[in-house]
Design a protein around this motif. Structure first.
Motif, PDB file in Angstrom:
ATOM      1  N   VAL A 127      18.315  27.119  20.963  1.00 61.79           N
ATOM      2  CA  VAL A 127      17.631  27.754  22.082  1.00 61.79           C
ATOM      3  C   VAL A 127      17.636  26.846  23.295  1.00 61.79           C
ATOM      4  CG1 VAL A 127      16.086  29.155  20.667  1.00 61.79           C
ATOM      5  CG2 VAL A 127      15.399  26.875  21.321  1.00 61.79           C
ATOM      6  N   SER A 128      17.365  27.425  24.436  1.00 64.94           N
ATOM      7  CA  SER A 128      17.226  26.661  25.677  1.00 64.94           C
ATOM      8  C   SER A 128      15.751  26.374  25.892  1.00 64.94           C
ATOM      9  CB  SER A 128      17.802  27.444  26.855  1.00 64.94           C
ATOM     10  OG  SER A 128      19.183  27.639  26.675  1.00 64.94           O
ATOM     11  N   MET A 129      15.262  25.294  25.283  1.00 64.78           N
ATOM     12  CA  MET A 129      13.859  24.882  25.396  1.00 64.78           C
ATOM     13  C   MET A 129      13.769  23.673  26.302  1.00 64.78           C
ATOM     14  SD  MET A 129      11.584  26.651  23.507  1.00 64.78           S
ATOM     15  CE  MET A 129      10.247  25.487  23.357  1.00 64.78           C
ATOM     16  N   PHE A 130      12.722  23.663  27.129  1.00 60.03           N
ATOM     17  CA  PHE A 130      12.523  22.568  28.067  1.00 60.03           C
ATOM     18  C   PHE A 130      11.060  22.167  28.095  1.00 60.03           C
ATOM     19  CE2 PHE A 130      16.220  24.914  29.387  1.00 60.03           C
ATOM     20  CZ  PHE A 130      17.134  23.921  29.663  1.00 60.03           C
ATOM     21  N   SER A 131      10.836  20.898  28.343  1.00 60.76           N
ATOM     22  CA  SER A 131       9.499  20.360  28.521  1.00 60.76           C
ATOM     23  C   SER A 131       9.183  20.351  30.008  1.00 60.76           C
ATOM     24  CB  SER A 131       9.453  18.941  27.963  1.00 60.76           C
ATOM     25  OG  SER A 131       8.232  18.330  28.258  1.00 60.76           O
ATOM     26  N   ILE A 132       7.941  20.720  30.339  1.00 61.07           N
ATOM     27  CA  ILE A 132       7.473  20.667  31.721  1.00 61.07           C
ATOM     28  C   ILE A 132       6.098  20.011  31.731  1.00 61.07           C
ATOM     29  CG2 ILE A 132       8.808  22.672  32.500  1.00 61.07           C
ATOM     30  CD1 ILE A 132       6.256  24.356  32.260  1.00 61.07           C
ATOM     31  N   SER A 133       5.646  19.641  32.890  1.00 59.72           N
ATOM     32  CA  SER A 133       4.335  19.023  33.036  1.00 59.72           C
ATOM     33  C   SER A 133       3.238  20.015  32.664  1.00 59.72           C
ATOM     34  CB  SER A 133       4.160  18.570  34.481  1.00 59.72           C
ATOM     35  OG  SER A 133       2.811  18.328  34.769  1.00 59.72           O
ATOM     36  N   ALA A 134       2.172  19.501  32.079  1.00 55.02           N
ATOM     37  CA  ALA A 134       1.039  20.352  31.706  1.00 55.02           C
ATOM     38  C   ALA A 134       0.402  21.008  32.924  1.00 55.02           C
ATOM     39  CB  ALA A 134      -0.003  19.543  30.943  1.00 55.02           C
ATOM     40  N   ALA A 135       0.547  20.390  34.085  1.00 53.30           N
ATOM     41  CA  ALA A 135      -0.054  20.925  35.307  1.00 53.30           C
ATOM     42  C   ALA A 135       0.750  22.070  35.910  1.00 53.30           C
ATOM     43  CB  ALA A 135      -0.200  19.804  36.338  1.00 53.30           C
ATOM     44  N   THR A 136       1.979  22.264  35.452  1.00 54.09           N
ATOM     45  CA  THR A 136       2.835  23.316  36.006  1.00 54.09           C
ATOM     46  C   THR A 136       2.335  24.683  35.568  1.00 54.09           C
ATOM     47  OG1 THR A 136       4.742  21.848  35.953  1.00 54.09           O
ATOM     48  CG2 THR A 136       5.202  24.185  36.142  1.00 54.09           C
ATOM     49  N   ARG A 137       2.139  25.547  36.528  1.00 54.66           N
ATOM     50  CA  ARG A 137       1.692  26.917  36.259  1.00 54.66           C
ATOM     51  C   ARG A 137       2.906  27.839  36.311  1.00 54.66           C
ATOM     52  NH1 ARG A 137      -2.103  25.009  33.968  1.00 54.66           N
ATOM     53  NH2 ARG A 137      -3.878  24.209  35.085  1.00 54.66           N
ATOM     54  N   ILE A 138       3.295  28.374  35.158  1.00 53.83           N
ATOM     55  CA  ILE A 138       4.487  29.212  35.134  1.00 53.83           C
ATOM     56  C   ILE A 138       4.191  30.659  35.510  1.00 53.83           C
ATOM     57  CG2 ILE A 138       5.662  27.737  33.468  1.00 53.83           C
ATOM     58  CD1 ILE A 138       5.120  29.885  31.341  1.00 53.83           C
ATOM     59  N   ALA A 139       2.949  31.095  35.405  1.00 57.87           N
ATOM     60  CA  ALA A 139       2.614  32.502  35.649  1.00 57.87           C
ATOM     61  C   ALA A 139       2.960  32.956  37.069  1.00 57.87           C
ATOM     62  CB  ALA A 139       1.144  32.757  35.363  1.00 57.87           C
ATOM     63  N   GLY A 140       2.912  32.066  38.033  1.00 54.27           N
ATOM     64  CA  GLY A 140       3.246  32.431  39.401  1.00 54.27           C
ATOM     65  C   GLY A 140       4.723  32.318  39.727  1.00 54.27           C
ATOM     66  N   CYS A 141       5.494  31.838  38.793  1.00 54.91           N
ATOM     67  CA  CYS A 141       6.924  31.622  38.985  1.00 54.91           C
ATOM     68  C   CYS A 141       7.672  32.958  38.903  1.00 54.91           C
ATOM     69  CB  CYS A 141       7.409  30.652  37.911  1.00 54.91           C
ATOM     70  SG  CYS A 141       9.163  30.389  37.859  1.00 54.91           S
ATOM     71  N   PRO A 142       8.568  33.245  39.862  1.00 58.09           N
ATOM     72  CA  PRO A 142       9.339  34.500  39.795  1.00 58.09           C
ATOM     73  C   PRO A 142      10.114  34.667  38.484  1.00 58.09           C
ATOM     74  CG  PRO A 142       9.609  33.477  41.951  1.00 58.09           C
ATOM     75  CD  PRO A 142       8.854  32.498  41.095  1.00 58.09           C
ATOM     76  N   ALA A 143      10.653  33.584  37.931  1.00 61.82           N
ATOM     77  CA  ALA A 143      11.410  33.674  36.673  1.00 61.82           C
ATOM     78  C   ALA A 143      10.516  34.140  35.528  1.00 61.82           C
ATOM     79  CB  ALA A 143      12.045  32.322  36.342  1.00 61.82           C
ATOM     80  N   TYR A 144       9.264  33.736  35.532  1.00 64.18           N
ATOM     81  CA  TYR A 144       8.323  34.172  34.504  1.00 64.18           C
ATOM     82  C   TYR A 144       7.986  35.651  34.690  1.00 64.18           C
ATOM     83  CZ  TYR A 144       4.107  34.495  31.654  1.00 64.18           C
ATOM     84  OH  TYR A 144       3.171  34.879  30.728  1.00 64.18           O
ATOM     85  N   ARG A 145       7.694  36.031  35.914  1.00 63.69           N
ATOM     86  CA  ARG A 145       7.337  37.434  36.195  1.00 63.69           C
ATOM     87  C   ARG A 145       8.499  38.380  35.897  1.00 63.69           C
ATOM     88  NH1 ARG A 145       5.085  35.096  40.924  1.00 63.69           N
ATOM     89  NH2 ARG A 145       6.709  36.078  42.139  1.00 63.69           N
ATOM     90  N   GLU A 146       9.730  37.890  36.004  1.00 67.34           N
ATOM     91  CA  GLU A 146      10.915  38.723  35.749  1.00 67.34           C
ATOM     92  C   GLU A 146      11.406  38.622  34.305  1.00 67.34           C
ATOM     93  OE1 GLU A 146      13.740  37.623  38.781  1.00 67.34           O
ATOM     94  OE2 GLU A 146      12.252  37.963  40.357  1.00 67.34           O
ATOM     95  N   GLY A 147      10.672  37.893  33.455  1.00 65.29           N
ATOM     96  CA  GLY A 147      11.026  37.791  32.041  1.00 65.29           C
ATOM     97  C   GLY A 147      12.196  36.866  31.752  1.00 65.29           C
ATOM     98  N   GLN A 148      12.512  35.970  32.681  1.00 63.88           N
ATOM     99  CA  GLN A 148      13.624  35.045  32.467  1.00 63.88           C
ATOM    100  C   GLN A 148      13.206  33.809  31.666  1.00 63.88           C
ATOM    101  OE1 GLN A 148      14.488  34.899  36.762  1.00 63.88           O
ATOM    102  NE2 GLN A 148      16.590  35.498  36.208  1.00 63.88           N
ATOM    103  N   ILE A 149      11.916  33.498  31.663  1.00 66.82           N
ATOM    104  CA  ILE A 149      11.413  32.376  30.868  1.00 66.82           C
ATOM    105  C   ILE A 149      10.147  32.813  30.130  1.00 66.82           C
ATOM    106  CG2 ILE A 149      12.366  30.571  32.355  1.00 66.82           C
ATOM    107  CD1 ILE A 149       9.497  30.162  33.494  1.00 66.82           C
ATOM    108  N   TYR A 150       9.890  32.131  29.031  1.00 64.36           N
ATOM    109  CA  TYR A 150       8.678  32.328  28.244  1.00 64.36           C
ATOM    110  C   TYR A 150       7.977  30.990  28.094  1.00 64.36           C
ATOM    111  CZ  TYR A 150      11.220  36.427  26.401  1.00 64.36           C
ATOM    112  OH  TYR A 150      11.918  37.576  26.253  1.00 64.36           O
ATOM    113  N   GLY A 151       6.674  31.004  28.069  1.00 63.59           N
ATOM    114  CA  GLY A 151       5.943  29.832  27.618  1.00 63.59           C
ATOM    115  C   GLY A 151       5.944  29.871  26.102  1.00 63.59           C
ATOM    116  N   LEU A 152       6.439  28.835  25.475  1.00 66.93           N
ATOM    117  CA  LEU A 152       6.532  28.804  24.016  1.00 66.93           C
ATOM    118  C   LEU A 152       6.385  27.364  23.565  1.00 66.93           C
ATOM    119  CD1 LEU A 152       7.260  30.327  21.323  1.00 66.93           C
ATOM    120  CD2 LEU A 152       9.629  29.705  21.791  1.00 66.93           C
TER     121      LEU A 152
END
Length: 173
Positions: free
Chosen positions: A109-134
């Motif tokens: 899978v294409s898994m990546f680590s990001i900072s705990a402070a990063t908010r993905i919910a406001g990201c266009p890729a999240y809203r368009e279903g291109q990324i998941y928090g997992l």
């Protein structure tokens, strides 16, 4: 079970003898941290001040390591790129405002680590279903399960569903 029983016994013996159970280094500091000197070393029990009072009390009463609850620890979060709606890494990094760190040991899978402070919910890729928090542990569970095309999988803990999406991507590529 032996090791669990041994740990319970040792903690009970420490409590009976009046000694505080051992703690890990790196507790956060707070004005009302207490120190106990048992003659051989000094132990500090410090609870992060931003925890709910009931959780702080529970951790303190049970001599549990509270650093895992400390928001200053900057624990990583993880995201997975949806293979059905792929997005380029540079574009995603621009949307998130940080560099992605790949989780190389999860090869499927294409898994990546990001900072705990990063908010993905406001990201266009999240809203368009291109990324998941997992969480990486959930992705590892799917990799160990190793579902193959045509397999039938019943996920009894399917909430919020990112692990199930990963399973579906493996079963129906």
């Amino acid at each position: 079970h032996f090791w669990s029983l041994l740990a319970c016994f040792l903690f009970a013996m420490a409590e009976i003898s009046g000694h505080q159970a051992p703690t890990s280094p790196g507790f956060t500091t707070r004005k009302d941290c207490r120190q106990a000197d048992d003659g051989s070393h000094v132990q500090a029990t410090c609870i992060p001040s931003d925890l709910p009072p009931i959780l702080s009390k529970f951790l303190e009463e049970n001599s549990l390591n509270s650093t895992v609850y400390d928001s200053a620890n900057n624990i990583s979060r993880f995201i997975r790129i949806n293979p059905r709606k792929a997005i380029g890494i540079p574009e995603l990094e621009g949307q998130l405002g940080e560099t992605l760190t790949p989780i190389d040991w999860l090869s499927c899978v294409s898994m990546f680590s990001i900072s705990a402070a990063t908010r993905i919910a406001g990201c266009p890729a999240y809203r368009e279903g291109q990324i998941y928090g997992l969480d990486v542990s959930s992705a590892a569970a799917v990799e160990v399960l190793d579902p193959q095309p045509g397999d039938v999988v019943l996920d009894l803990c399917c909430a919020p569903g990112a692990k199930l999406c990963m399973i579906a991507d493996r079963v129906n590529p």
